[in-house]
Design a protein around this motif. Sequence first.
Motif, PDB file in Angstrom:
ATOM      1  N   PRO A  62       0.823  -1.211   0.000  1.00 18.68           N
ATOM      2  CA  PRO A  62       0.000   0.000   0.000  1.00 18.68           C
ATOM      3  C   PRO A  62       0.859   1.265   0.000  1.00 18.68           C
ATOM      4  CG  PRO A  62       0.026  -0.969   2.199  1.00 18.68           C
ATOM      5  CD  PRO A  62       0.739  -1.937   1.284  1.00 18.68           C
ATOM      6  N   TYR A  63       0.307   2.311  -0.593  1.00 18.48           N
ATOM      7  CA  TYR A  63       0.943   3.630  -0.590  1.00 18.48           C
ATOM      8  C   TYR A  63      -0.128   4.684  -0.375  1.00 18.48           C
ATOM      9  CZ  TYR A  63       5.466   1.871  -2.022  1.00 18.48           C
ATOM     10  OH  TYR A  63       6.680   1.216  -2.042  1.00 18.48           O
ATOM     11  N   THR A  64       0.232   5.724   0.379  1.00 24.23           N
ATOM     12  CA  THR A  64      -0.699   6.802   0.704  1.00 24.23           C
ATOM     13  C   THR A  64       0.018   8.136   0.598  1.00 24.23           C
ATOM     14  OG1 THR A  64      -1.814   5.322   2.284  1.00 24.23           O
ATOM     15  CG2 THR A  64      -2.321   7.675   2.437  1.00 24.23           C
ATOM     16  N   PHE A  65      -0.616   9.095  -0.049  1.00 24.47           N
ATOM     17  CA  PHE A  65      -0.062  10.444  -0.178  1.00 24.47           C
ATOM     18  C   PHE A  65      -1.003  11.397   0.538  1.00 24.47           C
ATOM     19  CE2 PHE A  65       0.986  14.467  -2.261  1.00 24.47           C
ATOM     20  CZ  PHE A  65       2.368  14.411  -2.283  1.00 24.47           C
ATOM     21  N   VAL A  66      -0.468  12.085   1.567  1.00 24.92           N
ATOM     22  CA  VAL A  66      -1.265  12.950   2.437  1.00 24.92           C
ATOM     23  C   VAL A  66      -0.836  14.396   2.225  1.00 24.92           C
ATOM     24  CG1 VAL A  66      -1.957  13.439   4.809  1.00 24.92           C
ATOM     25  CG2 VAL A  66      -1.413  11.091   4.134  1.00 24.92           C
ATOM     26  N   ILE A  67      -1.755  15.225   1.780  1.00 24.70           N
ATOM     27  CA  ILE A  67      -1.415  16.634   1.591  1.00 24.70           C
ATOM     28  C   ILE A  67      -1.571  17.384   2.913  1.00 24.70           C
ATOM     29  CG2 ILE A  67      -1.952  16.657  -0.862  1.00 24.70           C
ATOM     30  CD1 ILE A  67      -4.620  18.009  -0.166  1.00 24.70           C
ATOM     31  N   THR A  68      -0.830  18.473   3.039  1.00 19.30           N
ATOM     32  CA  THR A  68      -0.838  19.237   4.284  1.00 19.30           C
ATOM     33  C   THR A  68      -2.059  20.139   4.369  1.00 19.30           C
ATOM     34  OG1 THR A  68       1.537  19.153   4.491  1.00 19.30           O
ATOM     35  CG2 THR A  68       0.449  20.936   5.628  1.00 19.30           C
ATOM     36  N   GLY A  69      -2.464  20.734   3.283  1.00 21.69           N
ATOM     37  CA  GLY A  69      -3.599  21.653   3.284  1.00 21.69           C
ATOM     38  C   GLY A  69      -4.045  21.868   1.862  1.00 21.69           C
ATOM     39  N   ASP A  70      -3.885  23.092   1.385  1.00 22.38           N
ATOM     40  CA  ASP A  70      -4.327  23.394   0.031  1.00 22.38           C
ATOM     41  C   ASP A  70      -3.212  23.239  -1.003  1.00 22.38           C
ATOM     42  OD1 ASP A  70      -2.796  25.500   0.889  1.00 22.38           O
ATOM     43  OD2 ASP A  70      -4.175  27.068   0.244  1.00 22.38           O
ATOM     44  N   ASN A  83      -0.775  20.638  -3.049  1.00 25.27           N
ATOM     45  CA  ASN A  83      -0.711  19.224  -3.424  1.00 25.27           C
ATOM     46  C   ASN A  83       0.712  18.706  -3.225  1.00 25.27           C
ATOM     47  OD1 ASN A  83      -2.378  17.149  -4.058  1.00 25.27           O
ATOM     48  ND2 ASN A  83      -2.189  17.348  -6.256  1.00 25.27           N
ATOM     49  N   ALA A  84       1.140  18.706  -1.956  1.00 24.89           N
ATOM     50  CA  ALA A  84       2.472  18.243  -1.587  1.00 24.89           C
ATOM     51  C   ALA A  84       2.382  17.628  -0.196  1.00 24.89           C
ATOM     52  CB  ALA A  84       3.483  19.391  -1.600  1.00 24.89           C
ATOM     53  N   GLN A  85       3.315  16.734   0.108  1.00 24.70           N
ATOM     54  CA  GLN A  85       3.316  16.030   1.392  1.00 24.70           C
ATOM     55  C   GLN A  85       4.555  16.400   2.194  1.00 24.70           C
ATOM     56  OE1 GLN A  85       2.238  11.713   1.759  1.00 24.70           O
ATOM     57  NE2 GLN A  85       4.357  11.486   2.443  1.00 24.70           N
ATOM     58  N   TRP A  86       4.329  17.023   3.353  1.00 21.91           N
ATOM     59  CA  TRP A  86       5.403  17.282   4.304  1.00 21.91           C
ATOM     60  C   TRP A  86       5.568  16.035   5.174  1.00 21.91           C
ATOM     61  CZ3 TRP A  86       3.713  21.297   1.690  1.00 21.91           C
ATOM     62  CH2 TRP A  86       4.495  22.454   1.598  1.00 21.91           C
ATOM     63  N   THR A  87       6.794  15.586   5.368  1.00 24.35           N
ATOM     64  CA  THR A  87       7.030  14.378   6.163  1.00 24.35           C
ATOM     65  C   THR A  87       6.534  14.575   7.588  1.00 24.35           C
ATOM     66  OG1 THR A  87       8.978  13.917   4.813  1.00 24.35           O
ATOM     67  CG2 THR A  87       8.748  12.690   6.870  1.00 24.35           C
ATOM     68  N   ARG A  88       6.913  15.674   8.214  1.00 22.24           N
ATOM     69  CA  ARG A  88       6.503  15.947   9.597  1.00 22.24           C
ATOM     70  C   ARG A  88       4.985  16.050   9.701  1.00 22.24           C
ATOM     71  NH1 ARG A  88       9.005  20.269   9.894  1.00 22.24           N
ATOM     72  NH2 ARG A  88       7.386  21.470   8.889  1.00 22.24           N
ATOM     73  N   ASP A  89       4.370  16.822   8.812  1.00 20.16           N
ATOM     74  CA  ASP A  89       2.935  17.061   8.915  1.00 20.16           C
ATOM     75  C   ASP A  89       2.137  15.789   8.671  1.00 20.16           C
ATOM     76  OD1 ASP A  89       3.870  19.600   9.204  1.00 20.16           O
ATOM     77  OD2 ASP A  89       2.893  20.437   7.445  1.00 20.16           O
ATOM     78  N   SER A  90       2.519  15.008   7.683  1.00 18.78           N
ATOM     79  CA  SER A  90       1.754  13.800   7.372  1.00 18.78           C
ATOM     80  C   SER A  90       1.810  12.811   8.531  1.00 18.78           C
ATOM     81  CB  SER A  90       2.247  13.161   6.074  1.00 18.78           C
ATOM     82  OG  SER A  90       3.619  12.808   6.149  1.00 18.78           O
ATOM     83  N   THR A  91       2.955  12.715   9.198  1.00 23.28           N
ATOM     84  CA  THR A  91       3.037  11.873  10.403  1.00 23.28           C
ATOM     85  C   THR A  91       2.063  12.359  11.458  1.00 23.28           C
ATOM     86  OG1 THR A  91       5.316  11.116  10.106  1.00 23.28           O
ATOM     87  CG2 THR A  91       4.524  11.277  12.365  1.00 23.28           C
ATOM     88  N   ASN A  92       2.064  13.661  11.722  1.00 19.29           N
ATOM     89  CA  ASN A  92       1.194  14.209  12.758  1.00 19.29           C
ATOM     90  C   ASN A  92      -0.280  14.151  12.371  1.00 19.29           C
ATOM     91  OD1 ASN A  92       3.278  14.839  14.551  1.00 19.29           O
ATOM     92  ND2 ASN A  92       3.692  16.781  13.537  1.00 19.29           N
ATOM     93  N   GLN A  93      -0.561  14.101  11.086  1.00 17.78           N
ATOM     94  CA  GLN A  93      -1.949  14.021  10.640  1.00 17.78           C
ATOM     95  C   GLN A  93      -2.545  12.632  10.866  1.00 17.78           C
ATOM     96  OE1 GLN A  93      -0.595  16.103   6.902  1.00 17.78           O
ATOM     97  NE2 GLN A  93      -2.768  16.563   6.740  1.00 17.78           N
ATOM     98  N   LEU A  94      -1.768  11.585  10.637  1.00 14.54           N
ATOM     99  CA  LEU A  94      -2.319  10.229  10.739  1.00 14.54           C
ATOM    100  C   LEU A  94      -2.010   9.534  12.068  1.00 14.54           C
ATOM    101  CD1 LEU A  94      -2.107   8.508   7.226  1.00 14.54           C
ATOM    102  CD2 LEU A  94      -4.046   9.546   8.394  1.00 14.54           C
ATOM    103  N   LEU A  95      -0.957   9.950  12.746  1.00 14.41           N
ATOM    104  CA  LEU A  95      -0.578   9.262  13.986  1.00 14.41           C
ATOM    105  C   LEU A  95      -1.693   9.251  15.040  1.00 14.41           C
ATOM    106  CD1 LEU A  95       1.907   7.726  14.977  1.00 14.41           C
ATOM    107  CD2 LEU A  95       2.714   9.835  16.039  1.00 14.41           C
ATOM    108  N   PRO A  96      -2.459  10.349  15.221  1.00 14.74           N
ATOM    109  CA  PRO A  96      -3.534  10.295  16.228  1.00 14.74           C
ATOM    110  C   PRO A  96      -4.626   9.272  15.903  1.00 14.74           C
ATOM    111  CG  PRO A  96      -3.014  12.564  15.651  1.00 14.74           C
ATOM    112  CD  PRO A  96      -2.307  11.692  14.653  1.00 14.74           C
ATOM    113  N   LEU A  97      -4.708   8.843  14.652  1.00 11.90           N
ATOM    114  CA  LEU A  97      -5.730   7.877  14.253  1.00 11.90           C
ATOM    115  C   LEU A  97      -5.242   6.435  14.358  1.00 11.90           C
ATOM    116  CD1 LEU A  97      -7.157   9.726  11.116  1.00 11.90           C
ATOM    117  CD2 LEU A  97      -7.927   9.861  13.497  1.00 11.90           C
ATOM    118  N   LEU A  98      -3.961   6.248  14.648  1.00  6.06           N
ATOM    119  CA  LEU A  98      -3.403   4.894  14.708  1.00  6.06           C
ATOM    120  C   LEU A  98      -4.103   4.009  15.743  1.00  6.06           C
ATOM    121  CD1 LEU A  98      -1.281   2.893  13.687  1.00  6.06           C
ATOM    122  CD2 LEU A  98       0.348   3.885  15.315  1.00  6.06           C
TER     123      LEU A  98
END
Length: 389
Positions: A61-69, A71-86
């Motif tokens: 699997p692969y997932t691309f998570v944008i930070t806001g508006d 269309n790019a993925q910040w490593t730090r932000d994407s971790t913080n975006q999905l980690l609370p849902l783990l």
Amino acid sequence: MRPPPECRAFTSSAVEAALSRISAQITDPDIRQLFANIMPNTLDTAIAWHSPGKNGTRDYPYTFVITGDINAQWTRDSTNQLLPLLPYAAADASLNTLIAGLVNMQAEQIAAYPFANAFKPPKRSGLVPGENGWATGDRVYPPFDLHTVFEAKFEIDSLAAFFKLSTAFWRQQQKEPDRLLDMGVWRQAVTVAVELLAQLQEPTFDSALRLTESTVRFVRTANTPTETSFGNGRGNPIRRTGMVRTLFRPSDDSVIFPLLVPANAMLAVELRALADMLDKTGDATIAGRSRRLAEDITRGIYEFGTVEHPKYGKVFAYEVDGYGSHLLMDDANVPSLLALPYLGFVEATDPIYLNTRRMVLSPDNPWYFSNGSFGILSGIGSPHTGFRN
């Protein structure tokens, strides 16, 4: 308000169930609505692309998570975006696969170019990449591919965020913890990252006062000094302390002194967690290097990253250089000094932390604001947002 169901990027049954359960316990309607908007927001709006892979194959699997508006993925932000849902992923296989996809995506990006803070979507996603008008004029070493890298500001907390998501995901898997992970690419990314961090412990000048070879440089022509780096892109000089140099803060602003203490603290914590994971995956050599690096950093923070303040006693500095220069402040962006217990570096009752907390939550922190436009608000701001925000 949330987007209507048909417009949501991804839906998790476990998150929806938790949302309903928790919302029912919130009596204030405004707070209840705020919570309902915030908790699923990443899933609703930021999952730009997800390929779930195929069970029983090497198609991961692969997932691309944008930070806001953008269309790019910040490593730090994407971790913080999905980690609370783990925590909800154990009850939802599709959410678990989604998070595994982000680990794989980050690993692929870092294995290819570990110096970037943000990446464009992979070509196979079919997404239209976000454009960074600055990047075409940036002078960066090592050079980067404009087709894959959105911005090449080197921030050590980005690598720490990759370690954090990887180890948290791996720990939660009860059976076959690496079943969903492309461990070949992941090991490559980890090896590249750990080797890079070790190189960045080296001083600017050797024992004969000769300039050492630079590992990373970043120069941008801009009207704000926080958008570029001192020293023709390599940052201000440092001495060897055990800590790791960086060029930029988690705010994406450049550092003044390259040894950013809270980012190093986060790195030390996550390197230890990484070493524990690597012990269990049979990667003893890189586990040992990670653990030694964490020990070096921790020792360096206490020896060179603490300062005797005339009012508060011993405190953690925000940035240092190993020569004795230090910056006493804090920034709202995490990793920060205020967040050191949250990061796992110290207990909330640690005496040095308590002294530091008193300092940064006072006017002795130049980026602390109080009694502003609203009269009742106070807290830590950031050079990134300036004096009026």
